[in-house]
Design a protein around this motif. Structure first.
Motif, PDB file in Angstrom:
ATOM      1  N   TRP A   1      40.300  -4.343  70.947  1.00 23.24           N
ATOM      2  CA  TRP A   1      40.872  -5.430  71.732  1.00 23.24           C
ATOM      3  C   TRP A   1      40.188  -5.652  73.073  1.00 23.24           C
ATOM      4  O   TRP A   1      40.571  -6.562  73.809  1.00 23.24           O
ATOM      5  CB  TRP A   1      42.358  -5.150  71.976  1.00 23.24           C
ATOM      6  CG  TRP A   1      43.173  -5.091  70.736  1.00 23.24           C
ATOM      7  CD1 TRP A   1      43.411  -3.993  69.965  1.00 23.24           C
ATOM      8  CD2 TRP A   1      43.864  -6.165  70.099  1.00 23.24           C
ATOM      9  NE1 TRP A   1      44.208  -4.309  68.898  1.00 23.24           N
ATOM     10  CE2 TRP A   1      44.507  -5.653  68.959  1.00 23.24           C
ATOM     11  CE3 TRP A   1      44.027  -7.524  70.397  1.00 23.24           C
ATOM     12  CZ2 TRP A   1      45.277  -6.427  68.113  1.00 23.24           C
ATOM     13  CZ3 TRP A   1      44.799  -8.293  69.548  1.00 23.24           C
ATOM     14  CH2 TRP A   1      45.408  -7.758  68.429  1.00 23.24           C
ATOM     15  N   GLY A   2      39.202  -4.822  73.423  1.00 21.01           N
ATOM     16  CA  GLY A   2      38.541  -4.955  74.715  1.00 21.01           C
ATOM     17  C   GLY A   2      37.686  -6.207  74.817  1.00 21.01           C
ATOM     18  O   GLY A   2      37.530  -6.972  73.859  1.00 21.01           O
ATOM     19  N   ARG A   3      37.116  -6.408  76.001  1.00 19.82           N
ATOM     20  CA  ARG A   3      36.320  -7.616  76.255  1.00 19.82           C
ATOM     21  C   ARG A   3      35.168  -7.738  75.262  1.00 19.82           C
ATOM     22  O   ARG A   3      34.822  -8.843  74.839  1.00 19.82           O
ATOM     23  CB  ARG A   3      35.794  -7.601  77.689  1.00 19.82           C
ATOM     24  CG  ARG A   3      34.964  -8.819  78.070  1.00 19.82           C
ATOM     25  CD  ARG A   3      34.633  -8.808  79.540  1.00 19.82           C
ATOM     26  NE  ARG A   3      35.825  -9.003  80.354  1.00 19.82           N
ATOM     27  CZ  ARG A   3      36.298 -10.203  80.700  1.00 19.82           C
ATOM     28  NH1 ARG A   3      35.682 -11.309  80.289  1.00 19.82           N
ATOM     29  NH2 ARG A   3      37.369 -10.310  81.448  1.00 19.82           N
TER      30      ARG A   3
ATOM     31  N   PRO B   1      38.840 -14.483  76.768  1.00 22.36           N
ATOM     32  CA  PRO B   1      39.081 -13.318  75.918  1.00 22.36           C
ATOM     33  C   PRO B   1      40.469 -12.737  76.136  1.00 22.36           C
ATOM     34  O   PRO B   1      41.121 -12.989  77.151  1.00 22.36           O
ATOM     35  CB  PRO B   1      38.000 -12.337  76.367  1.00 22.36           C
ATOM     36  CG  PRO B   1      37.764 -12.690  77.797  1.00 22.36           C
ATOM     37  CD  PRO B   1      37.959 -14.182  77.892  1.00 22.36           C
ATOM     38  N   VAL B   2      40.899 -11.923  75.164  1.00 18.46           N
ATOM     39  CA  VAL B   2      42.141 -11.176  75.293  1.00 18.46           C
ATOM     40  C   VAL B   2      41.880  -9.982  76.206  1.00 18.46           C
ATOM     41  O   VAL B   2      40.926  -9.217  75.995  1.00 18.46           O
ATOM     42  CB  VAL B   2      42.637 -10.694  73.919  1.00 18.46           C
ATOM     43  CG1 VAL B   2      43.881  -9.820  74.079  1.00 18.46           C
ATOM     44  CG2 VAL B   2      42.933 -11.878  73.015  1.00 18.46           C
ATOM     45  N   SER B   3      42.676  -9.820  77.241  1.00 16.45           N
ATOM     46  CA  SER B   3      42.501  -8.700  78.171  1.00 16.45           C
ATOM     47  C   SER B   3      43.318  -7.510  77.687  1.00 16.45           C
ATOM     48  O   SER B   3      44.531  -7.621  77.488  1.00 16.45           O
ATOM     49  CB  SER B   3      42.945  -9.094  79.579  1.00 16.45           C
ATOM     50  OG  SER B   3      42.859  -7.981  80.449  1.00 16.45           O
ATOM     51  N   VAL B   4      42.618  -6.399  77.482  1.00 11.14           N
ATOM     52  CA  VAL B   4      43.295  -5.211  76.995  1.00 11.14           C
ATOM     53  C   VAL B   4      43.877  -4.391  78.150  1.00 11.14           C
ATOM     54  O   VAL B   4      44.582  -3.408  77.919  1.00 11.14           O
ATOM     55  CB  VAL B   4      42.323  -4.350  76.169  1.00 11.14           C
ATOM     56  CG1 VAL B   4      41.360  -3.595  77.082  1.00 11.14           C
ATOM     57  CG2 VAL B   4      43.059  -3.390  75.250  1.00 11.14           C
TER      58      VAL B   4
ATOM     59  N   LEU C   1      37.168 -14.286  68.364  1.00 16.16           N
ATOM     60  CA  LEU C   1      37.678 -15.444  69.092  1.00 16.16           C
ATOM     61  C   LEU C   1      36.534 -16.265  69.679  1.00 16.16           C
ATOM     62  O   LEU C   1      36.599 -17.509  69.710  1.00 16.16           O
ATOM     63  CB  LEU C   1      38.618 -14.977  70.208  1.00 16.16           C
ATOM     64  CG  LEU C   1      39.958 -14.367  69.763  1.00 16.16           C
ATOM     65  CD1 LEU C   1      40.742 -13.883  70.974  1.00 16.16           C
ATOM     66  CD2 LEU C   1      40.785 -15.363  68.958  1.00 16.16           C
ATOM     67  N   ALA C   2      35.481 -15.585  70.144  1.00 23.10           N
ATOM     68  CA  ALA C   2      34.329 -16.302  70.696  1.00 23.10           C
ATOM     69  C   ALA C   2      33.629 -17.130  69.625  1.00 23.10           C
ATOM     70  O   ALA C   2      33.179 -18.256  69.874  1.00 23.10           O
ATOM     71  CB  ALA C   2      33.356 -15.314  71.324  1.00 23.10           C
ATOM     72  N   GLN C   3      33.551 -16.604  68.415  1.00 19.13           N
ATOM     73  CA  GLN C   3      32.947 -17.350  67.324  1.00 19.13           C
ATOM     74  C   GLN C   3      33.770 -18.567  66.939  1.00 19.13           C
ATOM     75  O   GLN C   3      33.233 -19.558  66.435  1.00 19.13           O
ATOM     76  CB  GLN C   3      32.763 -16.441  66.106  1.00 19.13           C
ATOM     77  CG  GLN C   3      31.706 -15.362  66.307  1.00 19.13           C
ATOM     78  CD  GLN C   3      31.560 -14.468  65.095  1.00 19.13           C
ATOM     79  OE1 GLN C   3      32.275 -14.639  64.095  1.00 19.13           O
ATOM     80  NE2 GLN C   3      30.634 -13.519  65.157  1.00 19.13           N
TER      81      GLN C   3
ATOM     82  N   LEU D   1      51.241  -2.971  75.919  1.00 17.79           N
ATOM     83  CA  LEU D   1      52.087  -3.344  74.781  1.00 17.79           C
ATOM     84  C   LEU D   1      51.371  -3.077  73.456  1.00 17.79           C
ATOM     85  O   LEU D   1      51.978  -2.567  72.502  1.00 17.79           O
ATOM     86  CB  LEU D   1      52.475  -4.821  74.887  1.00 17.79           C
ATOM     87  CG  LEU D   1      53.388  -5.206  76.058  1.00 17.79           C
ATOM     88  CD1 LEU D   1      53.687  -6.698  76.026  1.00 17.79           C
ATOM     89  CD2 LEU D   1      54.684  -4.406  76.028  1.00 17.79           C
ATOM     90  N   ILE D   2      50.087  -3.426  73.376  1.00 24.72           N
ATOM     91  CA  ILE D   2      49.335  -3.184  72.139  1.00 24.72           C
ATOM     92  C   ILE D   2      49.316  -1.688  71.823  1.00 24.72           C
ATOM     93  O   ILE D   2      49.546  -1.269  70.667  1.00 24.72           O
ATOM     94  CB  ILE D   2      47.899  -3.732  72.270  1.00 24.72           C
ATOM     95  CG1 ILE D   2      47.923  -5.257  72.333  1.00 24.72           C
ATOM     96  CG2 ILE D   2      47.036  -3.282  71.088  1.00 24.72           C
ATOM     97  CD1 ILE D   2      46.578  -5.871  72.653  1.00 24.72           C
ATOM     98  N   ALA D   3      49.046  -0.864  72.822  1.00 28.12           N
ATOM     99  CA  ALA D   3      48.976   0.573  72.588  1.00 28.12           C
ATOM    100  C   ALA D   3      50.331   1.149  72.203  1.00 28.12           C
ATOM    101  O   ALA D   3      50.432   1.978  71.285  1.00 28.12           O
ATOM    102  CB  ALA D   3      48.447   1.268  73.852  1.00 28.12           C
TER     103      ALA D   3
END
Length: 537
Positions: free
Chosen positions: A113-115, A131-134, A123-125, A141-143
């Motif tokens: 999920w990092g940059r 970007p999603v900020s981890v 997502l860039a493609q 929350l993700i962790a």
């Protein structure tokens, strides 16, 4: 069940164990309270303190909500699809995060999920620039969902699989639709489990330290335990650390009281014991497959990322690094010591309450109640808080570095105690009910009873508990973070320092080694389908 002499030995061991726990925790808490009285008083209650408390409750509440809500469709899908190829491996996959150090999992989550992670590259493609900020609340929350969603799934799945076969036969005879089956059969079971599951996850998230320290991203995303660490390690402000520690004790104590009031055990429905067969498997097959696949991908992706990034590191150089050798030896020594101490405390903590059930109304009951409460003391006083108290104690004598390893050993042993007690207690009760009276009637007592009857029967649960306690100690960063210094380095502390200096390749290699060691210790219990943290509910 026991001779008079055996009862005296067990009682003496239980008294020593209880006294040791109370003395260790009591000195730590007393030092915190003494420093709180001598601190700056009300000036510490500023906007920062309230912001930390608010964020602690916010991230814990959101993490709990996401974990519980997402677990319901996954548990239902796994309960409906009982015989598809690979189901047992999906269930075992859900157990792996429980044995994985939080710091290792955080690194895997950054890889996904990092940059520069897989999600942001996809997502860039697709043409999405932001970007999603981890780091910050999203990463926390993700962790937390990564760790607690599988736990909630396993607990709910266990409850759904206990539904009697007669319920499913009746639902098929009545022609119930899936919505009706959920409303009348599945939801009552899940609803009975929800308070306990949600309370457990909220407690774990509210006392989370490593995840928030690694993925918090700054002062705006700080919990109470991380604020304690920052107050000691960076600001060296003991009064603020003490006040935060006392606040953490109050918070965890309130949560424990609420968990006891909400966590009512579900009643078992009567059944004839016939094999369970569900008749609603034909509906929603594609949706269930999609839900299970998404759950497997979310859980497995960080694990695979750790393996891939770790193998891409310069492992030969890392393995030859003397600093890694020292950190590994320190971690193993602490883990062995804490696991041995944990078992030494657990055995009387399990045996004395059993004596209390055999001799109601006696002094055994009071001692058993005390040991039961002391076994869960670490839930009330988290490792970071307890280590903070002892840091202040040792600081009075200028001996923090000299005695730090011994304090970490004891703190880690107490940290593993609630889990180890719940691993050994059911096995011990079963063994005693089967062999206790027979051993006494045959005159097999004392050391001969331990050697020829108790050890052969309890060898496997003892080894499982020992390995699980070692794994928890190996992966813990909480107590070590308070005392960590150049002369006292463990594998988690070395990994954290490498991440802090942006030596990503080295961090990935160390994470792979640490994760493999911990998973090897916990893998036999996950393959055997353990109850792990279910006993907290």
């Amino acid at each position: 069940m026991y001779t008079t002499r055996e009862q005296a030995v067990i009682t003496g061991a239980g008294g020593l164990a209880l006294g040791f726990i109370l003395l260790f925790a009591g000195l730590s808490t007393a030092m915190l309270l003494l420093n709180a009285e001598g601190g700056a008083g009300g000036t510490l209650f500023d906007a920062y303190l309230f912001r930390v408390v608010r964020f602690t409750l916010l991230q814990a509440g959101l993490s709990t909500l996401l974990s519980v809500v997402l677990a319901i469709p996954v548990a239902r899908a796994l309960a409906r699809r009982r015989h598809f190829l690979g189901r047992i491996w999906i269930v075992r996959l859900a157990a792996l995060p429980l044995g994985l150090p939080a710091l290792v999992a955080a690194l895997g989550i950054v890889e996904i999920w990092g940059r520069q992670g897989i999600v942001n590259r996809l997502l860039a493609q697709l043409g999405l620039a932001d970007p999603v900020s981890v780091y910050g609340l999203a990463g926390i929350l993700i962790a937390h969902v990564f760790f607690n969603l599988p736990l909630a799934v396993r607990l709910m799945l266990a409850g759904l699989e206990r539904i009697p076969a007669e319920y499913w036969l009746t639902s098929a005879n009545l022609g119930m639709r899936p919505a009706t089956v959920f409303r009348l059969i599945e939801w009552p079971v899940i609803r009975g489990l929800l308070p306990g599951i949600a309370g457990l996850i909220f407690m774990l998230c509210a006392t989370s330290f490593t995840i928030v320290l690694t993925l918090g991203g700054g002062p705006a995303a700080t919990t109470i335990e991380v604020a304690i660490y920052q107050a000691l390690r960076f600001d060296f402000d003991p009064p603020r650390a003490v006040l935060l520690a006392v606040l953490q004790i109050v918070l965890t104590g309130t949560l424990l009281v609420l968990m006891q009031k909400l966590g009512t055990p579900a009643e078992e429905a009567p059944t004839t014991g016939r094999a369970v067969r569900r008749f609603d498997g034909g509906d929603g097959r594609a949706l269930d497959a999609l839900v299970i696949a998404a759950f497997a991908a979310f859980t497995a992706a960080p694990l695979l990322a750790i393996v891939v990034s770790g193998l891409g590191a310069d492992l030969p150089r890392l393995v030859a690094d003397p600093l890694l050798h020292r950190a590994l030896l320190t971690s193993l020594a602490i883990a062995l010591g804490s696991a041995a101490l944990c078992l030494a405390i657990t055995i009387p903590a399990v045996a004395v309450p059993r004596l209390a059930t055999l001799h109601p109304g006696s002094s055994f009951r009071l001692l058993g109640t005390g040991l039961g409460g002391a076994s869960s003391l670490i839930l009330l006083v988290p490792p970071v808080v307890m280590a903070t108290g002892w840091f202040l104690v040792l600081r009075q004598f200028g001996a923090t570095a000299r005695f730090a390893p011994f304090i970490v050993v004891v703190v880690n042993a107490l940290m593993a105690l609630p889990f180890v007690v719940r691993v050994l207690a059911p096995a011990y009760r079963t063994h005693l009910s089967r062999s206790g009276r027979l051993a006494v009637s045959l005159g097999v007592t004392g050391w001969h009873r331990i050697r020829w009857i108790d050890l052969p029967a309890l060898k496997r649960p003892l080894l499982t508990a020992f390995a699980f306690a070692m794994a928890l100690s190996l992966g813990d960063l909480g107590a070590v973070a308070i005392f960590g210094a150049d002369g006292f380095i463990t594998l988690p502390w070395l990994l954290f320092s490498r991440m802090g200096t942006y030596r990503v390749a080295d961090a990935a290699g160390i994470a792979l080694l640490l994760g493999l060691v911990c998973l090897l210790l916990t893998l036999p219990s996950t393959v055997a389908e353990p109850k792990t943290r279910e006993a907290h509910v």
